[in-house]
Write a protein that holds these residues in place. Sequence first.
Motif, PDB file in Angstrom:
ATOM      1  N   LEU A 153       3.022   4.165   4.180  1.00 28.05           N
ATOM      2  CA  LEU A 153       4.130   3.355   4.674  1.00 28.05           C
ATOM      3  C   LEU A 153       3.791   1.900   4.386  1.00 28.05           C
ATOM      4  O   LEU A 153       2.667   1.463   4.631  1.00 28.05           O
ATOM      5  CB  LEU A 153       4.333   3.563   6.177  1.00 28.05           C
ATOM      6  N   TYR A 154       4.767   1.146   3.861  1.00 28.01           N
ATOM      7  CA  TYR A 154       4.540  -0.252   3.504  1.00 28.01           C
ATOM      8  C   TYR A 154       5.342  -1.168   4.424  1.00 28.01           C
ATOM      9  O   TYR A 154       6.485  -0.864   4.783  1.00 28.01           O
ATOM     10  CB  TYR A 154       4.952  -0.505   2.053  1.00 28.01           C
ATOM     11  N   ALA A 155       4.749  -2.304   4.774  1.00 29.31           N
ATOM     12  CA  ALA A 155       5.432  -3.300   5.593  1.00 29.31           C
ATOM     13  C   ALA A 155       5.191  -4.673   4.978  1.00 29.31           C
ATOM     14  O   ALA A 155       4.052  -5.148   4.938  1.00 29.31           O
ATOM     15  CB  ALA A 155       4.928  -3.256   7.029  1.00 29.31           C
ATOM     16  N   TYR A 156       6.273  -5.277   4.475  1.00 27.64           N
ATOM     17  CA  TYR A 156       6.181  -6.584   3.819  1.00 27.64           C
ATOM     18  C   TYR A 156       6.762  -7.662   4.734  1.00 27.64           C
ATOM     19  O   TYR A 156       7.922  -7.596   5.125  1.00 27.64           O
ATOM     20  CB  TYR A 156       6.935  -6.553   2.490  1.00 27.64           C
ATOM     21  N   PHE A 157       5.948  -8.665   5.051  1.00 29.55           N
ATOM     22  CA  PHE A 157       6.330  -9.737   5.966  1.00 29.55           C
ATOM     23  C   PHE A 157       6.749 -10.976   5.171  1.00 29.55           C
ATOM     24  O   PHE A 157       6.012 -11.457   4.311  1.00 29.55           O
ATOM     25  CB  PHE A 157       5.152 -10.097   6.875  1.00 29.55           C
ATOM     26  N   HIS A 158       7.922 -11.485   5.497  1.00 29.70           N
ATOM     27  CA  HIS A 158       8.395 -12.718   4.862  1.00 29.70           C
ATOM     28  C   HIS A 158       9.596 -13.249   5.634  1.00 29.70           C
ATOM     29  O   HIS A 158      10.348 -12.485   6.256  1.00 29.70           O
ATOM     30  CB  HIS A 158       8.799 -12.468   3.396  1.00 29.70           C
ATOM     31  N   ASP A 159       9.781 -14.554   5.609  1.00 31.81           N
ATOM     32  CA  ASP A 159      10.996 -15.186   6.156  1.00 31.81           C
ATOM     33  C   ASP A 159      11.357 -14.675   7.553  1.00 31.81           C
ATOM     34  O   ASP A 159      12.512 -14.337   7.822  1.00 31.81           O
ATOM     35  CB  ASP A 159      12.167 -14.968   5.195  1.00 31.81           C
ATOM     36  N   HIS A 160      10.366 -14.586   8.434  1.00 28.46           N
ATOM     37  CA  HIS A 160      10.566 -14.218   9.844  1.00 28.46           C
ATOM     38  C   HIS A 160      11.098 -12.791  10.025  1.00 28.46           C
ATOM     39  O   HIS A 160      11.822 -12.505  10.975  1.00 28.46           O
ATOM     40  CB  HIS A 160      11.522 -15.204  10.532  1.00 28.46           C
ATOM     41  N   LYS A 161      10.734 -11.913   9.115  1.00 30.36           N
ATOM     42  CA  LYS A 161      11.113 -10.508   9.276  1.00 30.36           C
ATOM     43  C   LYS A 161      10.104  -9.614   8.575  1.00 30.36           C
ATOM     44  O   LYS A 161       9.204 -10.096   7.874  1.00 30.36           O
ATOM     45  CB  LYS A 161      12.522 -10.260   8.734  1.00 30.36           C
ATOM     46  N   VAL A 162      10.250  -8.324   8.801  1.00 33.09           N
ATOM     47  CA  VAL A 162       9.386  -7.360   8.134  1.00 33.09           C
ATOM     48  C   VAL A 162      10.267  -6.293   7.482  1.00 33.09           C
ATOM     49  O   VAL A 162      11.219  -5.805   8.072  1.00 33.09           O
ATOM     50  CB  VAL A 162       8.377  -6.709   9.113  1.00 33.09           C
ATOM     51  N   GLU A 163       9.960  -5.982   6.235  1.00 34.28           N
ATOM     52  CA  GLU A 163      10.661  -4.942   5.477  1.00 34.28           C
ATOM     53  C   GLU A 163       9.747  -3.718   5.449  1.00 34.28           C
ATOM     54  O   GLU A 163       8.622  -3.789   4.965  1.00 34.28           O
ATOM     55  CB  GLU A 163      10.944  -5.407   4.051  1.00 34.28           C
ATOM     56  N   VAL A 164      10.242  -2.603   5.981  1.00 36.73           N
ATOM     57  CA  VAL A 164       9.440  -1.389   6.106  1.00 36.73           C
ATOM     58  C   VAL A 164      10.033  -0.319   5.193  1.00 36.73           C
ATOM     59  O   VAL A 164      11.246  -0.059   5.246  1.00 36.73           O
ATOM     60  CB  VAL A 164       9.409  -0.887   7.563  1.00 36.73           C
ATOM     61  N   PHE A 165       9.189   0.304   4.371  1.00 37.96           N
ATOM     62  CA  PHE A 165       9.720   1.278   3.417  1.00 37.96           C
ATOM     63  C   PHE A 165       8.636   2.255   2.994  1.00 37.96           C
ATOM     64  O   PHE A 165       7.432   1.997   3.128  1.00 37.96           O
ATOM     65  CB  PHE A 165      10.302   0.589   2.185  1.00 37.96           C
ATOM     66  N   CYS A 166       9.076   3.397   2.479  1.00 37.56           N
ATOM     67  CA  CYS A 166       8.150   4.383   1.908  1.00 37.56           C
ATOM     68  C   CYS A 166       8.912   5.239   0.910  1.00 37.56           C
ATOM     69  O   CYS A 166      10.139   5.187   0.815  1.00 37.56           O
ATOM     70  CB  CYS A 166       7.500   5.237   2.995  1.00 37.56           C
TER      71      CYS A 166
END
Length: 270
Positions: A162-175
């Motif tokens: 599972l990946y979690a990318y943090f940027h611009d005051h949010k987190v994008e979670v995907f797999c």
Amino acid sequence: MQNEAYNILNNRLTIRISQSFMSFAVINQASTVGIEYEPYAVKNGISIAANLREAFNESALLGMGFIKVQVMIDTPVLLVPIEEFDESQKELLYSHAFTRLGNDIIIHTILPNENAVALFPLNKDLNMVINDHFNDIRIIPMMQSVWSYMHHRSFSGNRKKLYAYFHDHKVEVFCFKQNRFKFYNHYKIVTPYDASYFILYVWKQLGMDAQNDELHIFGSINEKEVLIEDLKKYLRGVYVINPEAEFNRAPITKIKGLPIDISILFLKGR
């Protein structure tokens, strides 16, 4: 800046646009890091389109006269299985999934390796500014290069990731599952505990194994140590992706404040 270093006619300028931040980048053969990178502070109280219009009067890179551009837009994305995509229905389909402000058009881009089509909105005024200044235009979701690289990366090893990318005051979670997205969503965050809550909720929703599966986090992570400590209370395999190590100490990774999505775009492509 010397125009000769940039090949104005052939090089493609990259513009990254989010709600609170804007930046410009282009290949620079004369630079020790390989690109020229210019962050731009977005002014509150005026639209993103107005900010970009002003930037053309203030930015050294924008003022050089590039005719080709690649615009990375950070707006909510709807992913559609490629076999179910009907271009004539994309406006309606997106409107069913997200609230729209009425002053946008829906762009789509095909993600062939993930067998998906990404639908995302582009403000009409912003689109006009872009078209006023460039002849050859590509518009992509900001996450496209990240998805593509991490999808390729997900095939290493046998454990689910599972990946979690943090940027611009949010987190994008995907797999991913083989050649498809299994999950994708984004969440606004204020504290590391917000991020931990959303990530663990997705982990549980996907039925992932706390002992054997892997969580990979990366990007601009506020209070990273606090987040990792909280996640490790519940998950055994928590890993931080460090761009410098990930990309074999590529010079571009030495640029302070450079978002990983731009690093991946220049190093690995879309």
